[in-house]
Every structure is written in C-alpha cells, then in structure tokens.
Design a protein around this motif. Structure first.
Motif, PDB file in Angstrom:
ATOM      1  N   LEU A   1       0.831  -1.198   0.000  1.00 31.70           N
ATOM      2  CA  LEU A   1       0.000   0.000   0.000  1.00 31.70           C
ATOM      3  C   LEU A   1       0.868   1.252   0.000  1.00 31.70           C
ATOM      4  CD1 LEU A   1      -2.549  -1.082   2.773  1.00 31.70           C
ATOM      5  CD2 LEU A   1      -2.862  -1.252   0.281  1.00 31.70           C
ATOM      6  N   THR A   2       0.404   2.290  -0.668  1.00 34.56           N
ATOM      7  CA  THR A   2       1.060   3.585  -0.603  1.00 34.56           C
ATOM      8  C   THR A   2       0.535   4.323   0.632  1.00 34.56           C
ATOM      9  OG1 THR A   2      -0.624   4.823  -1.843  1.00 34.56           O
ATOM     10  CG2 THR A   2       1.046   3.642  -3.129  1.00 34.56           C
ATOM     11  N   ASN A   3       0.971   5.548   0.807  1.00 38.01           N
ATOM     12  CA  ASN A   3       0.493   6.355   1.930  1.00 38.01           C
ATOM     13  C   ASN A   3      -0.818   7.073   1.619  1.00 38.01           C
ATOM     14  OD1 ASN A   3       2.661   5.733   3.653  1.00 38.01           O
ATOM     15  ND2 ASN A   3       3.949   7.282   2.671  1.00 38.01           N
ATOM     16  N   ASN A   4      -1.340   6.902   0.401  1.00 39.95           N
ATOM     17  CA  ASN A   4      -2.606   7.528   0.037  1.00 39.95           C
ATOM     18  C   ASN A   4      -3.761   6.623   0.435  1.00 39.95           C
ATOM     19  OD1 ASN A   4      -1.478   9.863  -1.135  1.00 39.95           O
ATOM     20  ND2 ASN A   4      -1.003   8.719  -2.997  1.00 39.95           N
ATOM     21  N   ARG A   5      -4.535   7.088   1.410  1.00 43.86           N
ATOM     22  CA  ARG A   5      -5.619   6.267   1.952  1.00 43.86           C
ATOM     23  C   ARG A   5      -6.874   7.114   2.127  1.00 43.86           C
ATOM     24  NH1 ARG A   5      -2.405   2.661   6.571  1.00 43.86           N
ATOM     25  NH2 ARG A   5      -0.839   1.821   5.134  1.00 43.86           N
ATOM     26  N   VAL A   6      -8.001   6.564   1.695  1.00 46.12           N
ATOM     27  CA  VAL A   6      -9.282   7.267   1.735  1.00 46.12           C
ATOM     28  C   VAL A   6     -10.262   6.509   2.609  1.00 46.12           C
ATOM     29  CG1 VAL A   6     -11.301   7.936   0.347  1.00 46.12           C
ATOM     30  CG2 VAL A   6      -9.000   8.309  -0.546  1.00 46.12           C
ATOM     31  N   LEU A   7     -11.075   7.251   3.368  1.00 42.99           N
ATOM     32  CA  LEU A   7     -12.204   6.685   4.108  1.00 42.99           C
ATOM     33  C   LEU A   7     -13.472   7.315   3.558  1.00 42.99           C
ATOM     34  CD1 LEU A   7     -13.314   4.947   6.479  1.00 42.99           C
ATOM     35  CD2 LEU A   7     -13.115   6.998   7.911  1.00 42.99           C
TER      36      LEU A   7
ATOM     37  N   LEU B   1      -4.941   8.958  10.113  1.00 45.42           N
ATOM     38  CA  LEU B   1      -5.159   7.622   9.550  1.00 45.42           C
ATOM     39  C   LEU B   1      -5.357   7.653   8.041  1.00 45.42           C
ATOM     40  CD1 LEU B   1      -7.440   5.677  12.072  1.00 45.42           C
ATOM     41  CD2 LEU B   1      -4.976   5.521  11.720  1.00 45.42           C
ATOM     42  N   PHE B   2      -5.963   8.719   7.536  1.00 45.59           N
ATOM     43  CA  PHE B   2      -6.255   8.826   6.107  1.00 45.59           C
ATOM     44  C   PHE B   2      -5.869  10.223   5.630  1.00 45.59           C
ATOM     45  CE2 PHE B   2      -9.159   5.817   8.020  1.00 45.59           C
ATOM     46  CZ  PHE B   2      -9.125   4.733   7.158  1.00 45.59           C
ATOM     47  N   ASN B   3      -5.598  10.333   4.333  1.00 40.67           N
ATOM     48  CA  ASN B   3      -5.400  11.668   3.778  1.00 40.67           C
ATOM     49  C   ASN B   3      -6.519  12.050   2.832  1.00 40.67           C
ATOM     50  OD1 ASN B   3      -4.702  10.084   1.566  1.00 40.67           O
ATOM     51  ND2 ASN B   3      -2.977  11.377   0.960  1.00 40.67           N
ATOM     52  N   GLY B   4      -7.550  11.191   2.757  1.00 42.98           N
ATOM     53  CA  GLY B   4      -8.746  11.485   1.986  1.00 42.98           C
ATOM     54  C   GLY B   4      -9.987  11.073   2.756  1.00 42.98           C
ATOM     55  N   TYR B   5     -10.967  11.973   2.809  1.00 40.22           N
ATOM     56  CA  TYR B   5     -12.216  11.714   3.539  1.00 40.22           C
ATOM     57  C   TYR B   5     -13.397  12.094   2.655  1.00 40.22           C
ATOM     58  CZ  TYR B   5      -9.380  11.227   7.766  1.00 40.22           C
ATOM     59  OH  TYR B   5      -8.460  10.805   8.702  1.00 40.22           O
ATOM     60  N   PHE B   6     -14.259  11.110   2.341  1.00 41.82           N
ATOM     61  CA  PHE B   6     -15.450  11.360   1.536  1.00 41.82           C
ATOM     62  C   PHE B   6     -16.681  11.168   2.419  1.00 41.82           C
ATOM     63  CE2 PHE B   6     -13.259   9.382  -2.495  1.00 41.82           C
ATOM     64  CZ  PHE B   6     -12.292  10.385  -2.457  1.00 41.82           C
ATOM     65  N   ALA B   7     -17.477  12.215   2.595  1.00 41.47           N
ATOM     66  CA  ALA B   7     -18.702  12.131   3.400  1.00 41.47           C
ATOM     67  C   ALA B   7     -19.883  12.491   2.516  1.00 41.47           C
ATOM     68  CB  ALA B   7     -18.615  13.059   4.605  1.00 41.47           C
ATOM     69  N   PHE B   8     -20.624  11.472   2.073  1.00 39.38           N
ATOM     70  CA  PHE B   8     -21.785  11.676   1.223  1.00 39.38           C
ATOM     71  C   PHE B   8     -23.038  11.761   2.094  1.00 39.38           C
ATOM     72  CE2 PHE B   8     -19.223   8.714  -1.740  1.00 39.38           C
ATOM     73  CZ  PHE B   8     -18.405   9.773  -2.153  1.00 39.38           C
ATOM     74  N   SER B   9     -23.774  12.863   1.989  1.00 39.83           N
ATOM     75  CA  SER B   9     -24.971  13.091   2.811  1.00 39.83           C
ATOM     76  C   SER B   9     -24.706  12.760   4.277  1.00 39.83           C
ATOM     77  CB  SER B   9     -26.146  12.243   2.305  1.00 39.83           C
ATOM     78  OG  SER B   9     -26.458  12.536   0.973  1.00 39.83           O
ATOM     79  N   PRO B  10     -23.681  13.357   4.880  1.00 37.98           N
ATOM     80  CA  PRO B  10     -23.344  12.992   6.257  1.00 37.98           C
ATOM     81  C   PRO B  10     -24.477  13.334   7.226  1.00 37.98           C
ATOM     82  CG  PRO B  10     -22.195  14.999   5.605  1.00 37.98           C
ATOM     83  CD  PRO B  10     -22.820  14.447   4.358  1.00 37.98           C
ATOM     84  N   ALA B  11     -24.824  12.369   8.066  1.00 35.21           N
ATOM     85  CA  ALA B  11     -25.866  12.582   9.080  1.00 35.21           C
ATOM     86  C   ALA B  11     -25.237  13.323  10.250  1.00 35.21           C
ATOM     87  CB  ALA B  11     -26.455  11.243   9.517  1.00 35.21           C
ATOM     88  N   ALA B  12     -25.060  14.622  10.074  1.00 38.35           N
ATOM     89  CA  ALA B  12     -24.367  15.438  11.081  1.00 38.35           C
ATOM     90  C   ALA B  12     -25.334  16.117  12.032  1.00 38.35           C
ATOM     91  CB  ALA B  12     -23.507  16.485  10.378  1.00 38.35           C
ATOM     92  N   TRP B  13     -26.619  15.754  11.947  1.00 39.89           N
ATOM     93  CA  TRP B  13     -27.646  16.427  12.735  1.00 39.89           C
ATOM     94  C   TRP B  13     -27.964  15.714  14.047  1.00 39.89           C
ATOM     95  CZ3 TRP B  13     -30.824  12.357  12.775  1.00 39.89           C
ATOM     96  CH2 TRP B  13     -30.852  11.533  11.634  1.00 39.89           C
ATOM     97  N   TYR B  14     -27.293  14.628  14.350  1.00 39.24           N
ATOM     98  CA  TYR B  14     -27.566  13.884  15.581  1.00 39.24           C
ATOM     99  C   TYR B  14     -27.575  14.816  16.797  1.00 39.24           C
ATOM    100  CZ  TYR B  14     -26.005   9.801  12.812  1.00 39.24           C
ATOM    101  OH  TYR B  14     -25.841   8.832  11.854  1.00 39.24           O
ATOM    102  N   ASP B  15     -28.528  14.574  17.685  1.00 38.87           N
ATOM    103  CA  ASP B  15     -28.560  15.290  18.970  1.00 38.87           C
ATOM    104  C   ASP B  15     -28.312  16.790  18.807  1.00 38.87           C
ATOM    105  OD1 ASP B  15     -29.055  12.901  20.189  1.00 38.87           O
ATOM    106  OD2 ASP B  15     -27.046  12.637  20.982  1.00 38.87           O
ATOM    107  N   ASP B  16     -29.176  17.431  18.026  1.00 42.66           N
ATOM    108  CA  ASP B  16     -29.092  18.882  17.862  1.00 42.66           C
ATOM    109  C   ASP B  16     -27.760  19.317  17.264  1.00 42.66           C
ATOM    110  OD1 ASP B  16     -30.047  21.505  18.002  1.00 42.66           O
ATOM    111  OD2 ASP B  16     -29.197  21.820  19.995  1.00 42.66           O
TER     112      ASP B  16
END
Length: 293
Positions: free
Chosen positions: A164-170, A190-205
């Motif tokens: 594996l290279t050092n390029n890692r996506v979550l 841990l990663f240098n790429g982060y993909f959040a599609f429609s993130p449920a960021a509304w939990y608990d207000d």
C-alpha cells in the motif's frame, strides 16, 4: 363441491413455505454479506465478533506494486458504482489506482448505528438535544470501537497482505458520513482522503457539526499533513440534512486550514439514496487532483 385437505397436502404446503422462506433468506444473505470480489473474515478482538470485508483488487493487480487504499462502509451498498468509477478511471489513466475495501454491516444483528454513530451521539439518531434522563437510559454510538477495529486490526491485516502507498481514503454515506467526520476530528492521521456523502451530522441537535467546528477552531493543528475532504448532499434531501450540510460548510469556511483542502457539492434534484451514486466519481476526481498537486 368440498375440497378434501389431506395430511399429505399440508406437509407439501409446509415444505413449500419453508423452501420459499429459505430461498428468500439465502438471497438476502447473498446480497448483503457476499460480494463479487474477495471476501475475507477477520476475527475482531476489539468488537468481539467476526467481521467480513470485501476486497476489490485492480483488474491487472500486481502483488509487487504498491496501491492506494480506499475503505468504505455499508458493504455492497453503492459498491457497483465504485467498481464502475474505478474501472472508468483505470481506462482513462491506463491503470487502476486503488484497492477498494468495503466493510459490510453484520447480517444477523443490526449494528449499523452502533458502529457508525459517534460515541457522543445516541444510537437512535434522535434529532433533538438529549435530556438528562436520556443521557442515562439511551445508549450512545460506538464508532470509537469501530474505528479502533479499522486502525488496529483491519489496516494491519491489509498492510500485511498487500503493498500500500500512503494515500488512503475513508468513505461513508449518511451515518457512514458522520463516521467519516468523526474519524477526521479524532484520528486525522489515519487517512489523507475523507469522503462524506450526505453525512448525518444532525444527531442530537447538530452535535457532529459542533464537534467538528470545535476541532477546526481549537485543534486543527492535528491535521499536520495535506488532507482532502469531500462533502456532498442532494438538493431534495430532508431540510435537516441540508441544514447540517450548510453548517458544516460554514464551519470549514470559518476555520481555514492550510493543510486541509475541502470541496463540497449539492447534487440537484437528488434524494438521500440517490446522492452516493452521483458523488463517487467527483470525489475520486477531486482526490486524484489533490494528490497530484
């Protein structure tokens, strides 16, 4: 005319019902817990259970070559879109660029919210701020344990079996998107790429938004190497999802970081379930541009 129902008829009917039920069960199991790629089971001491992972290797995989790594949640969900996007990318750039590892949720037990909801939010993903009694009675998410599984068991397994290279996506969708944001503000290295599609960021207000905002304001120096974040949402999604998305954009804009490159997109007319398939190719394109520059 009376119809005589015999014991033989009842037995055959019962057998037919059982066979049909088993067939339905087998189809559901296959669709959920079996992939078209390499399926591996890891006995997790962290989670105290066995977990499968689906490993998609490049078409012309070379064991002597190092590849970038993409880890996504929710198993087979949207996996075909990922395959198509990576295949198209390989043809365009003359060679596959990544190993894709997808983690399915358990089949027999509903553990999706347990694994993907941050430990500071309720597993039932209530939209309102919790009351004092609810803090005691309602279990929180256990994304911290799931992330520990990825960090201390899955990544070492993959590193031991593949170059594996050092390029890692979550990557994650909905609750998986909140897990991506949780990872970004707790273990950004841990990663240098982060993909959040429609993130449920509304939990608990909007607690996920608030946690990320605080991190960007007070601890963003923990992102000490170039990191890419891609956010997306569908314009036809629930107003609460859109509000959380807008709040995330505001938090990122208000707290600029020279090592964090981020992009966001609103897919016009897309419902919640439509958005992931519309986001994969653009996220990969943005990430590839990021690592090349």
């Amino acid at each position: 005319m009376a119809i005589k129902i015999t014991k033989h008829y009842i037995v055959n009917l019962s057998l037919a019902v059982v066979i049909f039920a088993l067939g339905v069960f087998a189809i559901r199991y296959y669709n959920h817990y079996v992939s078209a790629y390499t399926d591996v089971t890891i006995n997790s001491k962290v989670l105290n259970e066995s977990r499968k992972v689906f490993i998609r290797l490049p078409t012309n995989y070379d064991a002597n070559k190092a590849y970038p790594l993409i880890i996504k949640t929710d198993g087979n969900f949207n996996l075909e879109t990922w395959d198509q996007a990576l295949t198209k990318q390989a043809k365009k750039e003359k060679g596959d660029k990544a190993i894709l590892v997808s983690i399915p949720n358990l089949f027999f037990t509903f553990t999706r919210n347990r694994d993907l909801v941050p430990p500071y939010a309720r597993q039932d993903v209530n939209t309102e701020a919790r009351l004092a009694l609810e803090a005691i009675s309602e279990p929180n998410g256990e994304a911290d344990k799931f992330l520990q599984f990825i960090e201390t068991e899955l990544l070492p397994y993959l590193s031991a079996n593949y170059k594996l290279t050092n390029n890692r996506v979550l990557s994650g969708f909905s609750a998986g998107g909140s897990f991506v944001l949780y990872t970004l503000h707790t273990k950004p290295e841990l990663f240098n790429g982060y993909f959040a599609f429609s993130p449920a960021a509304w939990y608990d207000d909007m607690t996920v938004v608030k946690k990320l905002d605080t991190f960007l304001d007070t601890q963003s120096d923990k992102i000490n190497s170039p990191t890419y974040l891609y956010l997306s949402v569908g314009s036809a999604e629930h107003p609460l999802m859109l509000k959380a998305f807008n709040n995330l954009e505001q938090a990122l804009t208000a707290n600029p970081n020279s090592t964090l490159v981020w992009e966001s997109a609103v897919n016009l007319g897309a419902e919640h379930s439509d958005n992931p398939s519309l986001s994969v190719a653009n996220a990969l394109r943005g990430y590839n541009h990021f690592i090349k520059h």
